[in-house]
Motif scaffolding. Structure first.
Motif, PDB file in Angstrom:
ATOM      1  N   GLY A  83       0.783  -1.171  -0.122  1.00 57.81           N
ATOM      2  CA  GLY A  83       0.154  -0.087  -0.030  1.00 57.81           C
ATOM      3  C   GLY A  83       0.894   1.211   0.129  1.00 57.81           C
ATOM      4  N   GLY A  84       0.217   2.360  -0.309  1.00 57.59           N
ATOM      5  CA  GLY A  84       1.030   3.695  -0.456  1.00 57.59           C
ATOM      6  C   GLY A  84       0.313   4.699  -0.099  1.00 57.59           C
ATOM      7  N   ARG A  85       0.956   5.652   0.542  1.00 54.94           N
ATOM      8  CA  ARG A  85       0.133   7.155   0.660  1.00 54.94           C
ATOM      9  C   ARG A  85       0.943   7.827  -0.444  1.00 54.94           C
ATOM     10  NH1 ARG A  85       2.096   7.426   6.997  1.00 54.94           N
ATOM     11  NH2 ARG A  85       0.201   5.984   7.850  1.00 54.94           N
ATOM     12  N   ARG A  86      -0.206   8.879  -1.194  1.00 55.44           N
ATOM     13  CA  ARG A  86       0.625   9.739  -1.857  1.00 55.44           C
ATOM     14  C   ARG A  86       1.388  10.894  -1.305  1.00 55.44           C
ATOM     15  NH1 ARG A  86      -2.548  12.641  -7.117  1.00 55.44           N
ATOM     16  NH2 ARG A  86      -0.679  13.625  -7.649  1.00 55.44           N
ATOM     17  N   ARG A  87       1.073  11.312   0.108  1.00 53.09           N
ATOM     18  CA  ARG A  87       1.685  12.016   0.791  1.00 53.09           C
ATOM     19  C   ARG A  87       1.407  11.685   2.264  1.00 53.09           C
ATOM     20  NH1 ARG A  87       3.424  12.943  -3.307  1.00 53.09           N
ATOM     21  NH2 ARG A  87       4.099  14.865  -4.125  1.00 53.09           N
ATOM     22  N   GLY A  88       2.083  11.228   3.024  1.00 49.10           N
ATOM     23  CA  GLY A  88       1.805  10.527   4.342  1.00 49.10           C
ATOM     24  C   GLY A  88       3.123  10.314   5.141  1.00 49.10           C
ATOM     25  N   MET A  89       4.231  11.333   5.337  1.00 46.90           N
ATOM     26  CA  MET A  89       5.428  10.839   5.868  1.00 46.90           C
ATOM     27  C   MET A  89       5.299  11.594   7.272  1.00 46.90           C
ATOM     28  SD  MET A  89       8.082  11.654   2.867  1.00 46.90           S
ATOM     29  CE  MET A  89       7.444  13.378   2.333  1.00 46.90           C
ATOM     30  N   SER A 126      -4.499   7.865   3.399  1.00 40.41           N
ATOM     31  CA  SER A 126      -5.165   6.319   3.123  1.00 40.41           C
ATOM     32  C   SER A 126      -4.256   5.553   2.278  1.00 40.41           C
ATOM     33  CB  SER A 126      -6.456   6.693   2.704  1.00 40.41           C
ATOM     34  OG  SER A 126      -6.329   7.295   1.195  1.00 40.41           O
ATOM     35  N   GLY A 127      -4.825   4.470   2.058  1.00 38.35           N
ATOM     36  CA  GLY A 127      -4.150   3.374   1.093  1.00 38.35           C
ATOM     37  C   GLY A 127      -3.192   2.525   1.721  1.00 38.35           C
ATOM     38  N   VAL A 128      -3.349   2.401   2.996  1.00 44.93           N
ATOM     39  CA  VAL A 128      -2.431   1.342   3.743  1.00 44.93           C
ATOM     40  C   VAL A 128      -3.410   0.628   4.687  1.00 44.93           C
ATOM     41  CG1 VAL A 128      -0.264   2.619   3.449  1.00 44.93           C
ATOM     42  CG2 VAL A 128      -1.766   3.238   5.488  1.00 44.93           C
TER      43      VAL A 128
END
Length: 359
Positions: free
Chosen positions: A155-161, A275-277
């Motif tokens: 999974g991956g976040r477009r921006r989520g650091m 989201s995405g994870v």
């Protein structure tokens, strides 16, 4: 009369607040002490949380001298090993925040100490308490998919650091792979019964974290913000594992289980940059199979619920201690995914496939 459970908290950072908030909802639970290595921080936490008679400590070993039924360990990743070992040796049951440890050697030592102590070590993977995660496990283990030979998760976040302790190698040990990748691994591995990994070939990078255009602490960013790996397991099974804190893409795709008789696709829940994870709920699911000689797909109804997954995690720990039950999410199981993460980091650094050796 139900016995009051005496709980201590080690580490008073952000995640400790989540633990305290859940313990407060439980009757017959008393927080009797908080420890934090930063001078004055534990005292400030006790006062801010209105914990009354809870004692603050700067040394977690002093906290462990108290009469405690269990502890929540909420420290930075790099200190998970020592605080857990100290707590188990002091005869305390442990609820440890994820990831389990920084290295495989640490995880092995933690499991060996747990066995020697006879106490509980459970790891904090609250997504397991989503009934849809159990549904995924039931489908995979039901035989409906036949022989499962390939799994894809991540999974991956477009921006989520994140920042702070999450991006400093001396405190976190690893980045996205350990922070959110551990959730993806647990989802897939738990569904398959935690098979034994053999080898891993991996790549990692941190093009976003080290770029001041994308991260305000770019000069301090020392861990990976992206990683991908191919993991081979016993039983002729392979898993593609991919994770990202930031990327120029909307998604890294679904979790998929491919079997000889069917396939299961599971989409992550939610929308937006963070989201995405798999650190929360499950999205829609589809079962792909043949029926009467025809290719077909069947939507799997998502179980609607209002469960607070973090609360379920904390409550299950307390009840398992009270009832002298086995660890809800045992450390010797999570040791396997720690071996994979350890292998990912070794492979990425050496730029070659590496073997995973478990005791």
């Amino acid at each position: 009369m139900t016995k009051t459970m005496r709980i201590g908290i080690i580490g008073s950072g952000g995640i400790a607040h989540a633990h305290i908030n859940q313990y407060k909802k439980l009757a017959d639970v008393e927080i009797v002490g908080v420890a934090d290595v930063v001078p004055g921080k534990a005292k400030q936490f006790v006062e801010a949380q209105g914990l009354g008679g809870a004692q603050p400590f700067e040394d977690h070993r002093k906290l462990l001298e108290l009469d405690l039924d269990g502890v929540s360990i909420c420290t930075p990743n790099v200190s998970h090993h020592q605080t857990t070992v100290d707590a188990l040796r002091a005869g305390k049951n442990v609820l440890l925040e994820k990831p389990m440890s920084v290295t495989l050697a640490e995880a092995i030592d933690m499991v060996e100490t747990q066995r020697e102590s006879g106490k509980m070590l459970t790891i904090g993977f609250q997504p397991r308490y989503d009934p849809n995660m159990k549904l995924v496990q039931d489908i995979v283990q039901s035989g409906k998919l036949g022989k499962v030979y390939y799994v894809e998760t991540g999974g991956g976040r477009r921006r989520g650091m994140p920042g702070g302790t999450f991006i400093r190698k001396e405190l976190a040990g690893a980045g996205a792979m350990a922070d959110i990748g551990c959730y993806s691994l647990d989802m897939a591995l738990n569904a398959m019964g935690y098979p034994k990994p053999l080898t891993v070939s991996a790549y990692t990078s941190n093009y976003f974290g080290t770029n001041p255009l994308y991260h305000p602490q770019a000069s301090q960013f020392e861990v990976e913000d992206f990683g991908v790996a191919l993991v081979r397991f016993e039983g002729d099974l392979v898993l593609q594992f991919k994770i990202s804190w930031a990327m120029h893409m909307d998604s890294l795709g679904s979790t998929m289980f491919l079997g000889s008789e069917g396939g299961l696709k599971v989409n992550p829940h939610g929308t937006g940059n963070w989201s995405g994870v798999w650190d929360g709920k499950v999205g829609n699911m589809t079962l792909f199979h043949d029926f009467m000689g025809q290719q077909t797909s069947t939507p799997v109804p998502v179980i609607e619920h209002q469960k607070d997954l973090f609360f379920e995690k904390v409550r299950d720990f307390v009840e398992a201690v009270r009832e002298d039950r086995p660890a809800p999410i045992p450390g010797d199981q999570i040791l396997i995914q720690q071996a994979i993460i350890d292998g990912v980091l070794r492979s990425a650094e050496s730029k070659r496939e590496v073997a995973i050796e478990l005791p």
